[in-house]
Design an enzyme around this catalytic site. Structure first.
Site, mmCIF file in Angstrom:
data_model
loop_
_atom_site.group_PDB
_atom_site.id
_atom_site.type_symbol
_atom_site.label_atom_id
_atom_site.label_comp_id
_atom_site.label_asym_id
_atom_site.label_seq_id
_atom_site.Cartn_x
_atom_site.Cartn_y
_atom_site.Cartn_z
ATOM 1 N N LEU A 248 38.778 44.317 36.547
ATOM 2 C CA LEU A 248 39.315 43.351 35.584
ATOM 3 C C LEU A 248 39.309 41.962 36.203
ATOM 4 O O LEU A 248 38.964 40.975 35.544
ATOM 5 C CB LEU A 248 40.733 43.744 35.168
ATOM 6 C CG LEU A 248 40.916 45.163 34.618
ATOM 7 C CD1 LEU A 248 42.369 45.371 34.198
ATOM 8 C CD2 LEU A 248 39.968 45.426 33.463
ATOM 9 N N ASP A 249 39.688 41.879 37.466
ATOM 10 C CA ASP A 249 39.666 40.596 38.168
ATOM 11 C C ASP A 249 38.252 40.039 38.273
ATOM 12 O O ASP A 249 37.970 38.913 37.862
ATOM 13 C CB ASP A 249 40.230 40.775 39.579
ATOM 14 C CG ASP A 249 41.714 40.458 39.674
ATOM 15 O OD1 ASP A 249 42.188 39.601 38.924
ATOM 16 O OD2 ASP A 249 42.389 41.080 40.514
ATOM 17 N N HIS A 250 37.367 40.819 38.852
ATOM 18 C CA HIS A 250 36.012 40.321 39.092
ATOM 19 C C HIS A 250 35.278 40.071 37.778
ATOM 20 O O HIS A 250 34.608 39.042 37.612
ATOM 21 C CB HIS A 250 35.240 41.300 39.971
ATOM 22 C CG HIS A 250 35.662 41.284 41.404
ATOM 23 N ND1 HIS A 250 35.099 40.466 42.348
ATOM 24 C CD2 HIS A 250 36.633 41.984 42.059
ATOM 25 C CE1 HIS A 250 35.671 40.656 43.525
ATOM 26 N NE2 HIS A 250 36.612 41.583 43.374
#
Length: 461
Positions: A360-362
């Site tokens: 989700l971050d990347h």
């Protein structure tokens, strides 16, 4: 690929990309990378593919030439999505999560905590009445935390820790795919165009974002991944942090490459004057704090756009800008837990699981960088800035509901093929190479990270 990738086309459409350009994107498969129950591989390559295409489009717009072909290697994507796990600093590997971060059994289910930062660790323990006094090691605190959490319902833990300023969420059950009435999460991207023109065209350049000035007001991991990508593509990225909130050195080493880092106290007259000077000539501002947290400084997204109609403002948060959790802190692991992802990825024994990367971050980071690049392309045409909004919860909802799994192409993946060594002020680094690729794109960042907070608060060009 004979046909455009549907997931990439969706991401490209979400950031306002012209549909005709999607045929420029192709992929090289390397087997079942980032294996998971959910289609993580497709999300990862689509966000990098959309970012690569946005970079190629901006380069063509600046140089008034054809849009270069985009070919992304899934091996490079998979390695970059786990960049913090591949990073070696002087031969030392990183510890992604602290001992008090993770899944814990509650009285009626499971909770996920995040205590990587000292202030979050202290608040978690204080919320549960655990004395972290001198002499108590991690092993003893882990035991006490486990006992305390096991005695309470998961949602009670969630609210007690939140009230104390800490980070914990109850692990949600799997979403019911047959429930057509179930509400989805925030949109993948929200875009608002400024009402007035006024921006100057960027001149021709060898890199898409050359000469673009980016104020980076983000922390762990999505925002820094986005600005790290803009730095790769030539932007002058200056990360600005408050002096009283130190960054984790390893997180900075991983995502600070290509950028500079400075400290500015917005609560002081001198610091505010310095920041206003930087803002006056910035092209892009990327924020990663909770909605409303910068408003007291007059730096809310709408206020920035009102002052500078040619400015591109990209706003990132965990849970979306509306709803009961909008103002709560959050990280990738917590959004996975609260959205049902952890339940879907659970072990056969029923213990909640996690995605094979902080996807989700990347993924949100590459999508945010793509949105900024597209906004700069649009500004070349109409001189107007844009307000872009992204959230980890929006990306999670896309992963859960918006991507149809497809089999991977045959092949093998060796992360070593996408790792390199670089000297830095922190010592020799082994790190992942950038996955963003178009014909003629840079293969690595021009500079390593500088030491956190040591650069002057000024633009270099």
């Amino acid at each position: 690929m004979s046909e455009p990738d549907v997931t990439t086309a969706h991401a490209w459409q979400a950031i306002g990309g012209p549909a005709k350009l999607i045929t420029k994107v192709s992929y090289r498969g390397t087997g079942e990378v980032l294996p998971a129950v959910l289609p993580v591989r497709q999300l990862a390559r689509a966000t990098v593919g959309a970012c690569s295409l946005a970079a190629a489009e901006l380069l063509a717009a600046r140089n008034e030439g054809p849009v270069p072909e985009v070919r992304v290697d899934e091996g490079a994507v998979a390695t970059a999505f786990r960049s913090e796990r591949h990073l070696l600093v002087n031969g030392r590997g990183l510890t992604p999560f602290a001992p008090l971060s993770g899944f814990w059994k509650a009285a009626d289910g499971w909770v996920r905590t995040h205590a990587n930062y000292p202030h979050h660790r202290a608040r978690l323990l204080a919320a549960l009445g655990i004395d972290a006094g001198e002499g108590r090691g991690d092993a003893e605190l882990v035991e006490r935390l486990a006992e305390g959490l096991a005695a309470l319902p998961a949602r009670e833990v969630q609210e007690k820790v939140y009230a104390a300023g800490g980070l914990a969420v109850a692990v949600a059950p799997k979403p019911d795919p047959g429930d057509e009435c179930a509400a989805g999460g925030p949109p993948l991207v929200e875009i608002e165009e400024a009402g007035e023109a006024g921006g100057q065209r960027l001149p021709s350049a060898p890199l898409p974002a050359a000469g673009v000035r980016v104020l980076d007001l983000t922390r762990v991991i999505a925002g820094p991944v986005a600005t790290r990508t803009l730095a790769l593509l030539g932007a002058d990225v200056l990360r600005v942090d408050p002096p009283a909130l130190p960054e984790d050195p390893d997180a900075h080493i991983d995502t600070g490459v290509g950028k500079r880092s400075t400290l500015v106290d917005l609560d002081s007259a001198e610091g505010r004057h310095t920041f206003e000077g930087l803002l006056d000539s910035a092209d892009v501002v990327v924020t990663g704090y909770r909605p409303g947290s910068l408003d007291r400084h007059g730096l809310g997204a709408e206020e920035l756009i009102a002052r500078r109609p040619d400015l591109v403002v990209a706003q990132l948060c965990a849970w979306g800008r509306s709803g009961p959790w909008a103002e709560r802190r959050g990280f990738d692991s917590l959004v996975q837990a609260a959205s049902g992802i952890a339940a879907i990825e659970a072990t056969p024994e029923g213990r909640p699981g996690a995605l094979p990367a902080q996807a989700l971050d990347h993924g949100t980071g590459y999508l945010l960088a793509a949105g900024v690049l597209r906004a700069l392309t649009e500004r070349q045409i109409n001189g107007r800035g844009r307000l872009l909004r992204f959230s980890l919860a929006g990306t999670a909802d896309w992963l859960l509901r918006g991507i149809t799994p497809e089999p991977a192409e045959k092949g093998t993946h060796d992360p070593a093929d996408w790792l390199t060594e670089t000297s830095s002020p922190y010592g020799p680094l082994r790190h992942a190479l950038p996955p963003v690729h178009y014909e003629g794109s840079p293969g690595n960042w021009g500079t390593p990270c500088t030491r956190w907070g040591t650069d002057l608060p000024a633009w270099v060009r």
